[in-house]
Scaffold this motif. Structure first.
Motif, PDB file in Angstrom:
ATOM      1  N   ASP A  34       0.834  -1.202   0.000  1.00  0.00           N
ATOM      2  CA  ASP A  34       0.000   0.000   0.000  1.00  0.00           C
ATOM      3  C   ASP A  34       0.865   1.247   0.000  1.00  0.00           C
ATOM      4  O   ASP A  34       1.772   1.386   0.824  1.00  0.00           O
ATOM      5  N   GLY A  35       0.590   2.162  -0.922  1.00  0.00           N
ATOM      6  CA  GLY A  35       1.274   3.446  -0.888  1.00  0.00           C
ATOM      7  C   GLY A  35       1.681   3.939  -2.262  1.00  0.00           C
ATOM      8  O   GLY A  35       1.977   3.158  -3.171  1.00  0.00           O
ATOM      9  N   GLU A  36       1.693   5.269  -2.407  1.00  0.00           N
ATOM     10  CA  GLU A  36       2.086   5.910  -3.659  1.00  0.00           C
ATOM     11  C   GLU A  36       3.514   5.544  -4.056  1.00  0.00           C
ATOM     12  O   GLU A  36       3.851   5.484  -5.238  1.00  0.00           O
ATOM     13  N   GLN A  37       4.366   5.272  -3.063  1.00  0.00           N
ATOM     14  CA  GLN A  37       5.765   4.931  -3.360  1.00  0.00           C
ATOM     15  C   GLN A  37       5.896   3.615  -4.101  1.00  0.00           C
ATOM     16  O   GLN A  37       6.966   3.307  -4.651  1.00  0.00           O
ATOM     17  N   TYR A  38       4.823   2.814  -4.120  1.00  0.00           N
ATOM     18  CA  TYR A  38       4.854   1.524  -4.823  1.00  0.00           C
ATOM     19  C   TYR A  38       4.205   1.597  -6.204  1.00  0.00           C
ATOM     20  O   TYR A  38       4.048   0.574  -6.856  1.00  0.00           O
ATOM     21  N   LYS A  39       3.851   2.777  -6.643  1.00  0.00           N
ATOM     22  CA  LYS A  39       3.223   2.929  -7.951  1.00  0.00           C
ATOM     23  C   LYS A  39       4.318   2.999  -9.020  1.00  0.00           C
ATOM     24  O   LYS A  39       4.618   4.060  -9.565  1.00  0.00           O
ATOM     25  N   ASN A  40       4.922   1.838  -9.295  1.00  0.00           N
ATOM     26  CA  ASN A  40       6.092   1.802 -10.155  1.00  0.00           C
ATOM     27  C   ASN A  40       6.139   0.496 -10.956  1.00  0.00           C
ATOM     28  O   ASN A  40       5.286  -0.384 -10.813  1.00  0.00           O
ATOM     29  N   TRP A  41       7.165   0.367 -11.803  1.00  0.00           N
ATOM     30  CA  TRP A  41       7.309  -0.810 -12.660  1.00  0.00           C
ATOM     31  C   TRP A  41       7.414  -2.093 -11.838  1.00  0.00           C
ATOM     32  O   TRP A  41       6.849  -3.128 -12.207  1.00  0.00           O
ATOM     33  N   GLN A  42       8.166  -2.029 -10.750  1.00  0.00           N
ATOM     34  CA  GLN A  42       8.391  -3.236  -9.950  1.00  0.00           C
ATOM     35  C   GLN A  42       7.075  -3.797  -9.407  1.00  0.00           C
ATOM     36  O   GLN A  42       6.819  -5.014  -9.457  1.00  0.00           O
TER      37      GLN A  42
END
Length: 364
Positions: A68-76
């Motif tokens: 959970d979190g905006e910091q995880y909104k990525n390719w990985q």
């Protein structure tokens, strides 16, 4: 239950909203095939995943639970969705259901746009911000370290199902963040809605169901109308981004997840409103009304103390509204009407970026 339609020809779809909708089996008419992947996160899954799965006993269901979190909104993190789909051996007849807030909706939608070149997709937003904004209109994507939402696709869902009951488990900070986008609609498109929000903001903060549904319905109607006119943001749809150019710069500079999107949008909107006033397009009274409403909603209205004009410009130069290297901003031509413009001087922009907003707020 309230229903409205996003009119996009053959790709039109309904927005269904009401209370306790998880118990009313509204999702299955929009599922194609027998394979379903529910994309959610570690916070939402314990609250609503079981309720949703109870409506899907006739389907092969694969939950995909993300951090959970905006910091995880990525390719990985996006790859985790593809991992789940491929390990389950799902075909292009799969339906992906996004169960969560804006981050989940954006990533699940982007995954749906990409998996086997496009599969069925349903939005089930659980935060106010996602219910009034990100779940509607087909914007999907992920962040890049140099800019927010810079990688993605326009990809419309089959339906958006909004259960306002989910807002009862929403932290107050997240609720306030959603109110920033609600206020935005009044500022850019409907002064009557803005006035109504001034009169009803306290009822919204205590989750009065009737008032909530009216605010969500009003917001979604504005967005659905704009999306129908300009699906891929070639013109009027860009006005929905009031405050976002400044706000995305704050999110990127501060580190994704440290500021909520709605918090950054509130500050960015104040900066855009201040600029609109200095251009002589809105009155000081209207500027003050807007700032007061953001404050009453529990939102920040001043940028981070240690963020300089150069810090802002670094990220604003990769904004999606830039054309031929020229920064364009969404500003208010009057309360309830917005335009996208580059009709301002570099000196004024620098003055806006260098204003001491804390000092400005001393009079409030």
């Amino acid at each position: 239950m309230h229903r409205l339609q996003v009119e996009l020809g053959e790709r039109s779809y309904p927005i269904l909203m009401g209370e306790s909708l998880f118990q009313k089996n509204l999702i299955t008419p929009y599922i194609k095939g027998k394979q379903v992947a529910i994309v959610t996160n570690e916070t939402v899954a314990p609250l609503y995943l079981e309720q949703l799965q109870a409506q899907l006993t006739d389907y092969q269901v694969q939950p995909i639970v993300l951090p959970d979190g905006e910091q995880y909104k990525n390719w990985q993190t996006l790859q985790l969705i593809f991992d789940g789909l491929l390990k389950a051996e799902y075909s292009r007849k799969v339906t992906i259901i996004a169960l969560g807030g804006g981050v989940i909706g954006d990533m699940a939608g982007f995954a749906a746009a990409c998996y086997q070149r496009g599969v069925n997709f349903i939005q089930v937003p659980t935060t106010l911000l996602s219910q009034v904004d990100s779940s509607v209109g087909g914007k999907t994507g992920i962040n890049h370290i140099l800019g927010k939402n810079m990688i993605g696709a326009f990809y419309q869902p089959q339906a958006v199902v909004i259960d306002v009951s989910t807002l009862k488990t929403l932290p107050k900070r997240e609720l306030s963040a959603g109110l920033a986008e609600v206020i935005k609609y009044g500022l850019i498109a409907d002064s009557d809605f803005f006035t109504w929000l001034e009169e009803n903001i306290e009822a919204l903060k205590i989750l009065d169901t009737a008032v909530l549904i009216k605010a969500i319905d009003w917001s979604c109607r504005i967005k659905a109308h704009v999306v129908a006119l300009d699906e891929t943001e070639e013109g009027i749809r860009a006005t929905l981004n009031l405050g976002h150019t400044f706000g995305h710069a704050i999110e990127s500079h501060q580190g994704y997840g440290n500021w909520l999107h709605g918090e950054a949008v509130a500050v960015g909107s104040v900066m855009a409103i201040e600029m609109s006033m200095r251009l002589g397009w809105i009155t000081e009274q209207d500027r003050n009304r807007a700032i007061r409403l953001f404050i009453r909603a529990g939102l920040p209205v001043a940028p981070p103390e240690k963020m300089s004009a150069n810090d802002f410009l670094k990220y604003m130069r990769v904004d999606k509204k830039i054309i031929d290297g020229q920064i364009r901003l969404v500003l208010l031509s009057k309360l309830g009407e917005a335009i996208v413009t580059s009709d301002f001087s570099t000196e004024l922009l620098n003055a806006i970026l260098s204003t001491n907003y804390e000092q400005l707020l001393d009079s409030f």
